[in-house]
Motif scaffolding. Structure first.
Motif, PDB file in Angstrom:
ATOM      1  N   TYR A 235      42.582  40.022  52.584  1.00  0.00           N
ATOM      2  CA  TYR A 235      42.674  41.485  52.632  1.00  0.00           C
ATOM      3  C   TYR A 235      41.294  42.134  52.688  1.00  0.00           C
ATOM      4  O   TYR A 235      41.167  43.265  53.151  1.00  0.00           O
ATOM      5  N   VAL A 236      40.272  41.424  52.200  1.00  0.00           N
ATOM      6  CA  VAL A 236      38.920  41.975  52.263  1.00  0.00           C
ATOM      7  C   VAL A 236      38.159  41.395  53.466  1.00  0.00           C
ATOM      8  O   VAL A 236      37.618  42.142  54.285  1.00  0.00           O
ATOM      9  N   GLY A 237      38.127  40.066  53.559  1.00  0.00           N
ATOM     10  CA  GLY A 237      37.344  39.423  54.623  1.00  0.00           C
ATOM     11  C   GLY A 237      37.759  39.893  56.007  1.00  0.00           C
ATOM     12  O   GLY A 237      36.901  40.247  56.831  1.00  0.00           O
TER      13      GLY A 237
ATOM     14  N   VAL B 159      36.156  32.646  58.800  1.00  0.00           N
ATOM     15  CA  VAL B 159      36.763  31.313  58.649  1.00  0.00           C
ATOM     16  C   VAL B 159      37.595  31.228  57.373  1.00  0.00           C
ATOM     17  O   VAL B 159      37.328  31.929  56.391  1.00  0.00           O
ATOM     18  N   ASP B 160      38.593  30.351  57.413  1.00  0.00           N
ATOM     19  CA  ASP B 160      39.482  30.178  56.259  1.00  0.00           C
ATOM     20  C   ASP B 160      40.046  28.770  56.322  1.00  0.00           C
ATOM     21  O   ASP B 160      40.146  28.178  57.402  1.00  0.00           O
ATOM     22  N   ILE B 161      40.427  28.229  55.162  1.00  0.00           N
ATOM     23  CA  ILE B 161      41.044  26.895  55.159  1.00  0.00           C
ATOM     24  C   ILE B 161      42.541  26.997  55.458  1.00  0.00           C
ATOM     25  O   ILE B 161      43.192  25.986  55.681  1.00  0.00           O
TER      26      ILE B 161
ATOM     27  N   GLU C 271      47.509  28.709  58.876  1.00  0.00           N
ATOM     28  CA  GLU C 271      48.565  29.672  59.220  1.00  0.00           C
ATOM     29  C   GLU C 271      48.004  31.099  59.272  1.00  0.00           C
ATOM     30  O   GLU C 271      48.318  31.887  60.157  1.00  0.00           O
ATOM     31  N   ARG C 272      47.145  31.407  58.286  1.00  0.00           N
ATOM     32  CA  ARG C 272      46.546  32.743  58.226  1.00  0.00           C
ATOM     33  C   ARG C 272      45.642  32.981  59.444  1.00  0.00           C
ATOM     34  O   ARG C 272      45.661  34.054  60.043  1.00  0.00           O
ATOM     35  N   ILE C 273      44.881  31.947  59.792  1.00  0.00           N
ATOM     36  CA  ILE C 273      43.981  32.086  60.951  1.00  0.00           C
ATOM     37  C   ILE C 273      44.804  32.270  62.222  1.00  0.00           C
ATOM     38  O   ILE C 273      44.478  33.108  63.071  1.00  0.00           O
TER      39      ILE C 273
ATOM     40  N   ASN D 287      39.342  34.414  47.262  1.00  0.00           N
ATOM     41  CA  ASN D 287      40.061  34.968  46.114  1.00  0.00           C
ATOM     42  C   ASN D 287      39.451  34.499  44.794  1.00  0.00           C
ATOM     43  O   ASN D 287      38.938  33.372  44.701  1.00  0.00           O
ATOM     44  N   THR D 288      39.517  35.363  43.797  1.00  0.00           N
ATOM     45  CA  THR D 288      38.988  35.046  42.463  1.00  0.00           C
ATOM     46  C   THR D 288      40.065  35.415  41.430  1.00  0.00           C
ATOM     47  O   THR D 288      39.871  36.336  40.637  1.00  0.00           O
ATOM     48  N   PRO D 289      41.208  34.726  41.473  1.00  0.00           N
ATOM     49  CA  PRO D 289      42.326  35.126  40.603  1.00  0.00           C
ATOM     50  C   PRO D 289      42.057  34.848  39.128  1.00  0.00           C
ATOM     51  O   PRO D 289      41.121  34.120  38.796  1.00  0.00           O
TER      52      PRO D 289
ATOM     53  N   ALA E 152      40.249  50.254  49.336  1.00  0.00           N
ATOM     54  CA  ALA E 152      41.575  50.162  48.725  1.00  0.00           C
ATOM     55  C   ALA E 152      42.558  49.796  49.829  1.00  0.00           C
ATOM     56  O   ALA E 152      42.399  50.225  50.985  1.00  0.00           O
ATOM     57  N   GLU E 153      43.558  49.020  49.499  1.00  0.00           N
ATOM     58  CA  GLU E 153      44.545  48.638  50.507  1.00  0.00           C
ATOM     59  C   GLU E 153      45.349  49.868  50.925  1.00  0.00           C
ATOM     60  O   GLU E 153      45.570  50.783  50.138  1.00  0.00           O
ATOM     61  N   GLY E 154      45.759  49.855  52.178  1.00  0.00           N
ATOM     62  CA  GLY E 154      46.502  51.004  52.706  1.00  0.00           C
ATOM     63  C   GLY E 154      45.577  52.037  53.332  1.00  0.00           C
ATOM     64  O   GLY E 154      45.984  52.788  54.208  1.00  0.00           O
TER      65      GLY E 154
ATOM     66  N   GLN F 195      44.294  44.647  37.256  1.00  0.00           N
ATOM     67  CA  GLN F 195      44.552  43.834  36.063  1.00  0.00           C
ATOM     68  C   GLN F 195      43.585  42.666  35.975  1.00  0.00           C
ATOM     69  O   GLN F 195      42.984  42.403  34.925  1.00  0.00           O
ATOM     70  N   LYS F 196      43.410  41.988  37.105  1.00  0.00           N
ATOM     71  CA  LYS F 196      42.514  40.817  37.132  1.00  0.00           C
ATOM     72  C   LYS F 196      41.094  41.202  36.700  1.00  0.00           C
ATOM     73  O   LYS F 196      40.463  40.503  35.904  1.00  0.00           O
ATOM     74  N   ASP F 197      40.613  42.323  37.218  1.00  0.00           N
ATOM     75  CA  ASP F 197      39.216  42.685  36.953  1.00  0.00           C
ATOM     76  C   ASP F 197      39.034  43.182  35.514  1.00  0.00           C
ATOM     77  O   ASP F 197      37.999  42.924  34.891  1.00  0.00           O
TER      78      ASP F 197
ATOM     79  N   THR G 250      52.083  42.524  47.745  1.00  0.00           N
ATOM     80  CA  THR G 250      52.955  42.712  46.576  1.00  0.00           C
ATOM     81  C   THR G 250      52.293  42.207  45.297  1.00  0.00           C
ATOM     82  O   THR G 250      52.920  42.234  44.227  1.00  0.00           O
ATOM     83  N   ARG G 251      51.043  41.771  45.375  1.00  0.00           N
ATOM     84  CA  ARG G 251      50.426  41.158  44.197  1.00  0.00           C
ATOM     85  C   ARG G 251      50.436  42.130  43.010  1.00  0.00           C
ATOM     86  O   ARG G 251      49.984  43.248  43.127  1.00  0.00           O
ATOM     87  N   GLU G 252      50.967  41.669  41.901  1.00  0.00           N
ATOM     88  CA  GLU G 252      51.056  42.439  40.643  1.00  0.00           C
ATOM     89  C   GLU G 252      51.818  43.749  40.798  1.00  0.00           C
ATOM     90  O   GLU G 252      51.658  44.673  39.982  1.00  0.00           O
TER      91      GLU G 252
HETATM   92  P1  NAD Z   1      42.990  36.953  49.642  1.00  0.00           P
HETATM   93  O1  NAD Z   1      43.721  36.044  48.753  1.00  0.00           O
HETATM   94  O2  NAD Z   1      43.747  37.916  50.500  1.00  0.00           O
HETATM   95  O3  NAD Z   1      42.054  36.109  50.639  1.00  0.00           O
HETATM   96  C1  NAD Z   1      41.210  35.085  50.217  1.00  0.00           C
HETATM   97  C2  NAD Z   1      41.173  34.025  51.317  1.00  0.00           C
HETATM   98  O4  NAD Z   1      40.180  33.055  50.971  1.00  0.00           O
HETATM   99  C3  NAD Z   1      42.484  33.254  51.481  1.00  0.00           C
HETATM  100  O5  NAD Z   1      42.960  33.393  52.805  1.00  0.00           O
HETATM  101  C4  NAD Z   1      42.111  31.795  51.157  1.00  0.00           C
HETATM  102  O6  NAD Z   1      42.790  30.853  51.946  1.00  0.00           O
HETATM  103  C5  NAD Z   1      40.625  31.803  51.461  1.00  0.00           C
HETATM  104  N1  NAD Z   1      39.897  30.722  50.803  1.00  0.00           N
HETATM  105  C6  NAD Z   1      39.937  30.331  49.503  1.00  0.00           C
HETATM  106  N2  NAD Z   1      39.103  29.317  49.281  1.00  0.00           N
HETATM  107  C7  NAD Z   1      38.501  29.046  50.459  1.00  0.00           C
HETATM  108  C8  NAD Z   1      37.519  28.099  50.876  1.00  0.00           C
HETATM  109  N3  NAD Z   1      36.977  27.245  50.006  1.00  0.00           N
HETATM  110  N4  NAD Z   1      37.140  28.087  52.170  1.00  0.00           N
HETATM  111  C9  NAD Z   1      37.666  28.960  53.064  1.00  0.00           C
HETATM  112  N5  NAD Z   1      38.599  29.887  52.724  1.00  0.00           N
HETATM  113  C10 NAD Z   1      39.000  29.928  51.442  1.00  0.00           C
HETATM  114  O7  NAD Z   1      41.958  37.747  48.723  1.00  0.00           O
HETATM  115  P2  NAD Z   1      41.397  39.225  48.945  1.00  0.00           P
HETATM  116  O8  NAD Z   1      42.396  40.229  48.501  1.00  0.00           O
HETATM  117  O9  NAD Z   1      40.803  39.325  50.309  1.00  0.00           O
HETATM  118  O10 NAD Z   1      40.233  39.250  47.854  1.00  0.00           O
HETATM  119  C11 NAD Z   1      39.039  38.520  48.046  1.00  0.00           C
HETATM  120  C12 NAD Z   1      38.027  38.980  47.005  1.00  0.00           C
HETATM  121  O11 NAD Z   1      37.720  40.362  47.196  1.00  0.00           O
HETATM  122  C13 NAD Z   1      38.508  38.866  45.553  1.00  0.00           C
HETATM  123  O12 NAD Z   1      37.426  38.516  44.749  1.00  0.00           O
HETATM  124  C14 NAD Z   1      38.972  40.276  45.233  1.00  0.00           C
HETATM  125  O13 NAD Z   1      38.880  40.568  43.859  1.00  0.00           O
HETATM  126  C15 NAD Z   1      37.981  41.113  46.005  1.00  0.00           C
HETATM  127  N6  NAD Z   1      38.466  42.440  46.400  1.00  0.00           N
HETATM  128  C16 NAD Z   1      39.745  42.612  46.855  1.00  0.00           C
HETATM  129  C17 NAD Z   1      40.169  43.871  47.260  1.00  0.00           C
HETATM  130  C18 NAD Z   1      41.571  44.100  47.771  1.00  0.00           C
HETATM  131  O14 NAD Z   1      41.938  45.257  47.958  1.00  0.00           O
HETATM  132  N7  NAD Z   1      42.363  43.079  48.009  1.00  0.00           N
HETATM  133  C19 NAD Z   1      39.290  44.953  47.241  1.00  0.00           C
HETATM  134  C20 NAD Z   1      37.983  44.733  46.783  1.00  0.00           C
HETATM  135  C21 NAD Z   1      37.589  43.473  46.367  1.00  0.00           C
END
Ligand code: NAD
Ligand code: UDX
Length: 486
Positions: free
Chosen positions: A33-35, A54-56, A59-61, A109-111, A183-185, A293-295, A360-362
């Motif tokens: 959602y961020v990258g 890039v991502d591992i 399916e997402r890619i 992600n940093t859950p 922010a999403e949306g 919540q996570k933060d 839908t997270r949280e």
């Molecule tokens: P996300 O879960 O949507 O995406 C993370 C992606 O990283 C996943 O597709 C996952 O497959 C990939 N990934 C994980 N480990 C990997 C690795 N070793 N190599 C390659 N890819 C890998 O997460 P997100 O919502 O984009 O959030 C990412 C970060 O940004 C988090 O730290 C979050 O707190 C922060 N953030 C999120 C938002 C938001 O609105 N979602 C806003 C600001 C900051």
């Protein structure tokens, strides 16, 4: 983690003159959602930079390379389509992307940890650490590594140590912190015209390289530069302050319901004070999303770690209040429906944690749905962007929490008592009540006269977002229960 002794700790490991002056190739690890949106915006504004996401997750890619993007975000499809195939690439070729790039964003992600030390509070930094290691193994020359993920204060130190200790001979690194505030949306408008861009680092030249990237479309006064630790901590603090406002107004909404005050009138009255301001005072069924919540839990963990239990307790209350608000909503539904919802049909409108996202997270909807099916209600959900598979996955994850695995009883409840509909009208057909969970615009355009006719009587409507016209609904015949109103 190292106790802070002064704010000036230097992480520089190289001669400043070695820095690439102008960034030509960027890669981003993590296509979420961020990258995804962030890199699409950089690619669309900086045509001179090649951006490789890039991502591992194959399916997402694949989805990023298709017309059905993995995330729903207004305006995203357009900027991705415009840049993809030009200077924007999505692939799983993590190592190659690192080797070719001057600047590498970590956006994984940093859950919240669900095991071991810090279980339920600390951030799981496993994915960030794996990124640091794969960067170290695949880097020659000089690389600027940018923390885009939200991280606990002083994580850059750990990233830097891994890069130095595992890197190839001759490779040098600068680590910057550049947290994301979208922010999403509203991600695209937030990225296009951010309130600020925050960059923390030790090396002025590395900071300048990133300032130049954003400076292509963001005015220089909006780009704030700080030391690493301030930048890392500011992100957690911003989310804690925002969530605190929602919990504060939600706390007052409970008092409004008890006293006859109206939460919207109170929010307006306090929000016109310029010291308070009108934003983020919308009472709701509770905040959701992957961040708040996570933060806050992460902030609580950090405060405990640094021996500040009073500060930890202060922030933890924001999460506790949010749990109370979600639970209060389900309890009100049961109480008003003659203290039983067993075998009653409840139409749930919306499941995403806010409008204009498929995330839908949280989401508060997951918790309320759990409470209702545990009361043996039959819940039929309609959300314009969320499918049944996702809903069942969210419920299973929540209900397995604590025991580690889902009991046969809970699995049956999820499989038998949760259904999906393809419209609000279909969801409400023969329902005893409607619970509005997400403020999707389309719910304001629904024909409630027709819906009322199709429902069991008395027809209850619980508006968890204060979205709908309460007087109009009551005129039709609904028994309406809103947040913070009697
Ligand atoms: P996300 O879960 O949507 O995406 C993370 C992606 O990283 C996943 O597709 C996952 O497959 C990939 N990934 C994980 N480990 C990997 C690795 N070793 N190599 C390659 N890819 C890998 O997460 P997100 O919502 O984009 O959030 C990412 C970060 O940004 C988090 O730290 C979050 O707190 C922060 N953030 C999120 C938002 C938001 O609105 N979602 C806003 C600001 C900051
Ligand atoms: C949040 C931060 O706003 C953003 O800056 C950060 O980068 C990521 O986390 P996000 O979670 O995407 O963004 O959405 P946000 O608009 O902040 O809403 C979070 C939750 O609070 C949602 O469930 C929303 O419905 C709820 N909310 C928000 C309220 O209940 N009332 C409000 O007044 C505002």
């Amino acid at each position: 983690m190292t106790e802070c002794t002064n704010g000036q700790t230097s992480l520089n490991t190289h001669d400043e003159t070695m820095i690439t002056k102008s960034i030509k190739k960027i890669c981003c690890i993590g296509a979420g959602y961020v990258g995804g949106p962030t890199m699409a915006m950089i690619a669309s504004r900086c045509k001179h930079i090649q951006v490789h996401v890039v991502d591992i997750n194959q399916e997402r890619i694949n989805a990023w390379n298709s017309d059905e993007l993995p995330i729903y975000e207004p305006g995203l499809q357009q900027i991705v389509s415009d840049a993809r195939g030009e200077n924007l690439t999505f692939s799983t070729r993590v190592e190659e992307a690192i080797q070719e790039s001057d600047m590498i964003f970590i956006s994984v992600n940093t859950p919240t940890k669900t095991f071991g030390i810090g279980n339920g509070r600390a951030s799981n930094l496993e994915y960030v650490e794996k990124c640091a290691r794969v960067i170290a193994e695949n880097s020659d020359g000089h690389k600027i590594v940018v923390e885009k993920s939200t991280l606990p204060v002083r994580t850059a130190e750990a990233v830097q140590r891994i890069l130095i200790s595992s890197g190839k001979p001759g490779a040098t690194f600068d680590v910057l912190s550049n947290p994301e505030f979208l922010a999403e949306g509203t991600a695209i408008e937030d990225l296009e015209d951010p309130d600020r861009v925050l960059i923390g680092g030790d090396s002025e030249q590395a900071i300048q390289c990133l300032v130049d990237v954003y400076g292509t479309w963001v005015s220089r006064e909006k780009i704030i530069t700080t030391n690493l630790w301030s930048s890392e901590l500011s992100k957690l603090t911003a989310n804690a302050f925002l969530a605190q406002r929602v919990s504060s107004i939600n706390a007052i909404s409970a008092l409004c319901e008890a006293t006859g005050a109206n939460i919207e009138e109170v929010a307006r009255a306090i929000g016109t004070d310029s010291r308070i301001g009108p934003k983020f005072l919308k009472a709701s069924v509770g905040f959701g999303g992957s961040c708040f919540q996570k933060d806050i839990l992460n902030l609580v963990y950090l405060c405990e770690h640094f021996g500040l239990p009073e500060v930890a307790e202060y922030w933890y209350q924001v999460v506790r209040m949010n749990d109370f608000q979600k639970r209060r909503f389900s309890t009100r539904i049961v109480r008003h429906m003659f203290n039983t919802v067993s075998d009653k049909k409840i139409a749930m409108l919306g499941f995403a944690f806010k409008k204009d996202t498929n995330d839908t997270r949280e989401s508060a909807a997951i918790y309320v749905c759990r409470d209702l099916i545990q009361e043996r209600a039959r819940v039929t959900i309609y959300d314009p962007k969320v499918n049944l598979e996702q809903i069942r996955h969210d419920l299973k994850t929540l209900m397995a929490n604590g025991q580690g695995e889902l009991s046969a009883h809970d699995r049956n409840l999820i499989d038998n008592n949760v259904r999906i509909a393809h419209s609000a009208e279909e969801a409400a057909q023969n329902a005893h009540a409607i619970a509005l969970m997400t403020e999707w615009e389309e719910f304001t355009k629904v024909d409630f006269e027709q819906i009322y006719t199709s429902m069991k009587k008395p027809a209850f409507l619980f508006d968890g977002r204060n979205l709908l016209d309460r007087d109009m609904l009551m005129d039709i015949g609904f028994e309406v229960h809103s947040i913070g109103k009697c």
